[in-house]
Design an enzyme around this catalytic site. Structure first.
Site, PDB file in Angstrom:
ATOM      1  N   TYR A 140       2.907   7.015   3.989  1.00  0.00           N
ATOM      2  CA  TYR A 140       2.345   8.093   3.177  1.00  0.00           C
ATOM      3  C   TYR A 140       2.487   9.455   3.854  1.00  0.00           C
ATOM      4  CZ  TYR A 140       0.628   5.356  -0.704  1.00  0.00           C
ATOM      5  OH  TYR A 140       0.564   4.577  -1.831  1.00  0.00           O
ATOM      6  N   GLY A 253       3.366   1.398  -7.373  1.00  0.00           N
ATOM      7  CA  GLY A 253       4.325   1.227  -6.285  1.00  0.00           C
ATOM      8  C   GLY A 253       3.800   0.341  -5.177  1.00  0.00           C
ATOM      9  N   ASP A 254       2.504   0.449  -4.886  1.00  0.00           N
ATOM     10  CA  ASP A 254       1.894  -0.411  -3.879  1.00  0.00           C
ATOM     11  C   ASP A 254       1.888  -1.863  -4.339  1.00  0.00           C
ATOM     12  OD1 ASP A 254       1.035   1.774  -2.077  1.00  0.00           O
ATOM     13  OD2 ASP A 254      -0.240   2.320  -3.757  1.00  0.00           O
ATOM     14  N   ARG A 255       1.594  -2.071  -5.622  1.00  0.00           N
ATOM     15  CA  ARG A 255       1.621  -3.423  -6.177  1.00  0.00           C
ATOM     16  C   ARG A 255       3.028  -4.011  -6.073  1.00  0.00           C
ATOM     17  NH1 ARG A 255      -1.208  -7.740  -6.687  1.00  0.00           N
ATOM     18  NH2 ARG A 255       0.520  -8.173  -5.283  1.00  0.00           N
TER      19      ARG A 255
END
Length: 456
Positions: A140, A253-255
């Protein structure tokens, strides 16, 4: 199997409310706050998602020493599967707060999200990477992945195990041993210098990034169109998805990255892992996205399957749906049960079954019951298409479980009347109703158990 998530963790906050007027001193909506929900964000969200998928997770990250960090650690502790291995920065924990009115974001407040110099990585952080079965890098842009010792450890690990890298515009270059890098289209354009917002531009950007990064594959996400997979030894491949209209795409996007890593860790090939991950993103958005992940405080005593049931309830409620619950021992599942459950599910948008635990059944039915243990009974109920979640409770009645779920409807078979049920008064506390559905004569667990005993 242990999956290590490496990256920057922040606190995500959703401030929920409603607005029906503008401020008198500016053309800005006045939001009347009804709820404030916080959760681990960034790499913390990836770790939380993997834990909810059933994986044991090490989160290698940097944390501050403030109230926000305490909120993050409390959220991760609820999963019961995340071990946090953090270097302490001494700086405030970054926070991103979305102000939402009637489900729509009207503003976002970023606090302490500027660039900082992260502390040196620790020996424990490097040891966790060395012992991983799979790795997700959730960059990040806070500088952690620029640490040369960390990068060397990641590159070495990627030559042995699956490594998924989710990049950031301000982040570091992925290591060359990454199995797949997962930029979205805007990021891919920025990294590659390729203009355009269509599939051709995505394919050109992916090809250029594949050459520059040397990764095993580049997967460019395209929103409702799905994702485009580029590998050096194969033509680009579009993986379609089912569009979820009006969905909150925060965390998609994290999933995706978490699902790919989980599939690769289980031995899936990259193509299969990507296809299953894209499908998982669709389900995640349909269930309410990140809003379905935050459980209220009164969910904690339930644990395990209780958390899963509350997640289902929260997702349905966020979409304005009707939550239906029913309950019982379901010691031997028979046609009468199946018809009652199907009728209950038809009354709303989800059905949660409150299931008596083994101890509860013994107190109610005697020492020889249950015939089947609670895990088998729960598995059978969960396999029914009409059942969305099962919550096992240990009391004699499901009253306390219902107070956690607060369903709109409590449904029982027509062999009961509403005034006979102790749940009727409880469910009225929040405006719910008790409903009975037609009784199916000639079907009972006792009768079925007797028939089975006669045939040996």
């Amino acid at each position: 199997m242990r999956i290590v998530v490496v990256g920057d963790t922040l606190l995500d906050v959703d401030v929920e409310g409603s607005s029906d007027r503008l401020a008198p001193d500016a053309p800005a909506p006045v939001v009347t706050v009804s709820e404030r929900l916080s959760r681990a964000g960034g790499a913390g969200l990836v770790a939380s998602l993997l834990a909810r998928d059933g994986h044991d997770v090490d989160l290698v990250t940097v944390l501050g020493d403030d109230d926000r960090t305490a909120d993050i650690e409390e959220d991760l502790a609820r999963t019961g599967r995340v071990r946090v291995i953090a270097a302490r920065s001494g700086a405030p924990t970054p926070s991103k707060s979305r102000i939402r009115s009637s489900g729509h974001v009207v503003a976002r407040l970023d606090e302490d999200c500027g660039l900082t110099t992260p502390p040196p990585v620790t020996a424990d952080m490097l040891a966790a990477i060395g012992g991983a079965d799979a790795i997700v890098v959730a960059d990040y842009g806070r500088g952690l992945t620029a640490d040369e010792r960390l990068r060397t450890a990641l590159d070495d690990a990627g030559r042995r195990i699956p490594l998924v890298w989710d990049p950031h515009p301000r982040g570091s270059r992925p290591v060359r041993s990454a199995a797949v890098v997962t930029p979205n289209l805007a990021e891919a354009r920025g990294f590659s210098g390729i203009a355009g917002d269509d599939r051709r531009a995505a394919a050109e950007a992916a090809a250029r990034l594949s050459d520059e990064w040397g990764a095993g594959a580049v997967l460019v996400t395209l929103g409702h169109e799905g994702a485009l997979l580029h590998r050096p030894d194969a033509p680009p491949h579009l993986v379609p998805t089912t569009e979820v209209r009006g969905a909150d795409t925060c965390g998609a996007g994290d999933r995706l990255a978490a699902s790919i890593a989980g599939a690769l860790a289980r031995g899936a090939d990259l193509s299969s892992a990507v296809q299953s991950a894209v499908a998982s993103v669709g389900r995640f958005l349909a269930e309410g996205g990140v809003s379905s992940l935050v459980l209220p405080d009164n969910a904690r005593p339930l644990g395990g399957d209780g958390d899963a049931a509350l997640t289902v309830v929260r997702a349905i409620r966020a979409r304005g749906g009707t939550v239906v619950a029913t309950g019982g021992c379901f010691d031997l599942l028979h046609a009468g049960h199946a018809r009652t459950l199907a009728a209950a599910r038809a009354l709303g948008d989800c059905l949660v079954v409150c299931l008596n635990s083994d101890d509860s059944v013994r107190r109610l039915k005697g020492a020889e019951r249950p015939i089947m243990g609670q895990e088998d009974r729960s598995d059978l109920l969960s396999a029914l298409e009409c059942v969305d979640a099962v919550l096992v409770f240990d009391e004699d009645t499901p009253v306390e479980a219902l107070r956690r779920l607060e369903p709109d409807l409590w449904v029982k078979g027509g062999d009961y009347t509403a005034d006979q049920l102790p749940e009727t008064a409880v469910i009225a506390e929040w405006g719910g109703r008790t409903v009975t559905v037609p009784y199916v004569p000639g079907r009972s667990t006792t009768r079925l158990a007797g028939a089975l005993s006669r045939v040996g």
